[in-house]
Enzyme design. Structure first.
Site: not given
Ligand code: GLA
Length: 381
Positions: A136, A210, A345
């Site tokens: 991210h 997110h 997402e």
């Molecule tokens: C995304 C990732 C997950 C996790 C979340 C945050 O969705 O795919 O594995 O890291 O973000 O906790």
């Protein structure tokens, strides 16, 4: 006499001009967006909370810190408004610790294997903030920066434009990346998120949103019924990096082409579900990149609330909140337990910079990155 008449006419013209100007400025400011202080970052930068409200009464509260959707209130089947996203009541809690609650994600949504990629013969190194991978956007991704806010008078509904210049080399990524995200709360209770970005050097970009949804506003999300018209998904290794395979969902626990409760199969014995501790995978849609299509529909039987997700992106990370573990206390004192929220997402596939067979995430000078995400709410009686 002639002079007097001229003067009177001028006065009259001024009067009408003033009315017109007044109307124009009234319509310019009639945006249904209210701004209030939300606190200061550790560096002392003032941060604001913007409240977008549509004529229906639906309401989105968005901060220019991380572009975070702090709350999102939409009606249930009895018309009762309820908050359908997880998050905190105040900025300090977001500054302390957050699993990306409600935030804008960039420069790269999801994981890049071992924090390395090669572009135009140069090797780039990123922070491995999700060992052994980069996640991210890095240690200080777009979820943790202060965006420049501008309230817009959009004909489509109350609207907030957020801009950010990510400098060349920030978090290890090449190129000065100029990003804008426009949030608009539409009259049909849809939250539209419009992304554009340009660069002055070849780079990679994958922006997403997110928000953790819980359409019941409490408890776990296992009764939510999900439909995703995706034929394939990208299986992962034990560190959640795609293996490169596009696996048909047919005959797997990842087939959501028919509406299925999240909890119906989530605890079955399956290697992929073990790696993700549940669903934490990228679904692949049979479409052209850039084509605006529906990626998911989620229905919560208790409240009747429905969330539909649309995007121009080719993939969707459906994450069932498997890392929530009761250690975070959120809005109104709700302690977020295992699977109390889910994320949808829209994105390019994880680790695309290292996977030549995946749709490209390269952005070059002169090109404009675009991504459109719509989260639309309604009810099923
Ligand atoms: C995304 C990732 C997950 C996790 C979340 C945050 O969705 O795919 O594995 O890291 O973000 O906790």
């Amino acid at each position: 006499m002639g002079g007097l008449l001229k003067c009177a006419v001028n006065l009259l013209l001024c009067f009408f001009a003033a009315i017109l100007l007044g109307c124009a400025s009234a319509s310019r400011t009639h945006t249904n967006v209210a701004q209030q202080p939300f606190g200061k970052t550790k560096e002392g930068v003032d941060v604001f909370l913007f409240t977008l409200r549509n004529a229906h009464g639906a309401e989105a509260r968005i901060s220019n810190y991380g572009g975070i959707v702090v709350s999102l209130k939409v009606p249930d089947r009895n018309g009762k408004l309820g908050d359908v996203v997880l998050g905190y009541d105040n900025l300090d809690d977001y500054l302390k610790e957050t699993p990306y609650f409600g935030a804008l994600i960039g420069r790269y949504g999801n994981r890049i294997a071992r924090g390395h990629f090669t572009l135009d013969g140069h090797e780039y190194t990123l922070a491995t903030n999700n060992y052994p991978n980069a996640l991210h956007g890095g240690l200080k991704g777009f979820d943790k920066v202060v965006w420049q806010p501008l309230i817009l008078a959009s004909p489509d509904g109350p609207s907030l434009k957020l801009s950010y210049l990510s400098k060349d080399g920030e978090e290890g990524y090449p190129g000065n990346l100029s990003v804008t995200v426009i949030y608009t709360l539409l009259e049909d209770d849809a939250l539209r998120v419009d992304y554009t970005a340009t660069t002055d050097k070849d780079t990679v970009v994958n922006l997403t949103q997110h928000s953790y949804f819980n359409l019941a506003g409490k408890g776990d999300i296992l009764n939510h019924v999900v439909m995703m018209p995706a034929d394939k998904f990208t299986p992962v290794d034990s560190t959640l990096i795609p293996t490169g395979e596009l696996r048909p969902v047919e005959g797997t626990l990842f087939d959501f082409r028919k509406p299925t409760a999240i909890g119906a199969r989530i605890n079955q014995d399956d290697e992929q579900l073990k790696f993700g501790k549940g669903y934490d995978h990228n679904w692949v849609f049979n479409k052209q990149v850039g084509e605006f299509t529906q990626l998911a529909r989620v229905y919560e039987p208790g409240t009747g609330r429905v969330l539909e997700v649309f995007s121009t992106e080719p993939g969707l990370q459906f994450y069932s909140g498997n890392f929530l573990d009761g250690s975070l206390k959120g809005k109104g004192g709700w302690v977020y337990q295992f699977r109390n929220g889910f994320c949808m997402e829209p994105q390019h596939f994880p680790d695309s910079p290292n996977q030549p067979s995946f749709p490209s995430v390269v952005l070059k000078p002169g090109q404009t990155y675009k991504n459109l995400i719509v989260y639309k709410f309604s009810v099923q009686k």
